[in-house]
Design an enzyme around this catalytic site. Sequence first.
Site: not given
Ligand code: TYM
Length: 334
Positions: A114, A197, A200
Amino acid sequence: MTTPRLFSGMQPSADSLHFGNYAGALIQWIEMQSTHDAVFCVVDLHAITVPQDPQALAATTRKTAAQYIACGIDPQKSTLFVQSHVPAHSELAWILNTVTSFGEASRMTQFKDKSQKQGSDNATVGLFTYPILQAADILLYDATVVPVGEDQRQHIELTRNISERFNQRFGDTFVVPEVKIMDAAAKIYDLQNPESKMSKSGESPQGILWLLDEPAVITKKVKSAVTDTDTDIRFDAENKPGVSNLLTLASLATGKSVPALEKEFQGSGYGNLKSTVAEAVVELLEPIRTTTHELLADPAELDRILAAGASKAEAIADTTLAKVHEAVGLLPRA
Ligand code: TYM
């Protein structure tokens, strides 16, 4: 025996969640909410670590919560809340900053990716300490398990390291959590660029399947998915990433296994496979889209659900934070 607790969250960084979020995380969340004391968060403080539109954030936060519910998260059964409504998250993150080494934070690959996108000098300190706030999210709730997609594995590993170190230094305070990643859906790839992957911030808008896309848009995106010049329908992530991704999508949306689909589509051409994927994904997402819009039509009710969730979350979080203050030796307020 007490019910084990899970914690997970998503960033409200777009108007809609995408199919990767659904497959990697939400499918597991829905399943696990009946076996776990589940805590689900919309992590708005994480979403402000990159440039964002203040006019849009409150709306995307509501939209993200509405999509959790529309996908099947039951706010009666689970705790559903917004991260910034529970101040303990920021407070614990500060304390955890002081037990995290600069070196281990520097090794986080998501930060590297990022920050490169923004030019390293412009990346914020908030983006650098992002995984430490994530550790605070999880550790506040004594979560034993964190269901996420593959891209979060390293952050949960860091959370484990931080909690173990804290416990060693200050006495047993935190539950050390396990990561839970669903093999089949660990990583959903971009339809136009099947080696990256689905994300967003993906480069091609045609490559991302948003949960709130209209049926005609979903069909068009799936039908124009990049495949290869061959005609063979088989799962081979290395040599046939596009076709393999379509097989994964088909499997998740129809409930059939990938080998069964390989057999079914043997010799039938990519067009047929794409039609099946498009139809199945439309069928799966249509009720989610409709319910999300119904929920968003009553923002006051949604806000009430989120406020009730924040009260439940806060009670747990404040208890943990008080234990942490005591362990570290901070003077209690008289
Ligand atoms: P975020 O918002 O990027 O994504 C949310 C969840 O979706 C999963 N994900 C995917 N899984 C499969 N294929 C993909 N292409 C894909 N893109 C996203 C992510 O693995 C995630 O589970 N850092 C985290 C948010 C967060 C969090 C936490 C998660 C903040 N605090 C505590 C768990 C526990 C994030 O950016 O997710």
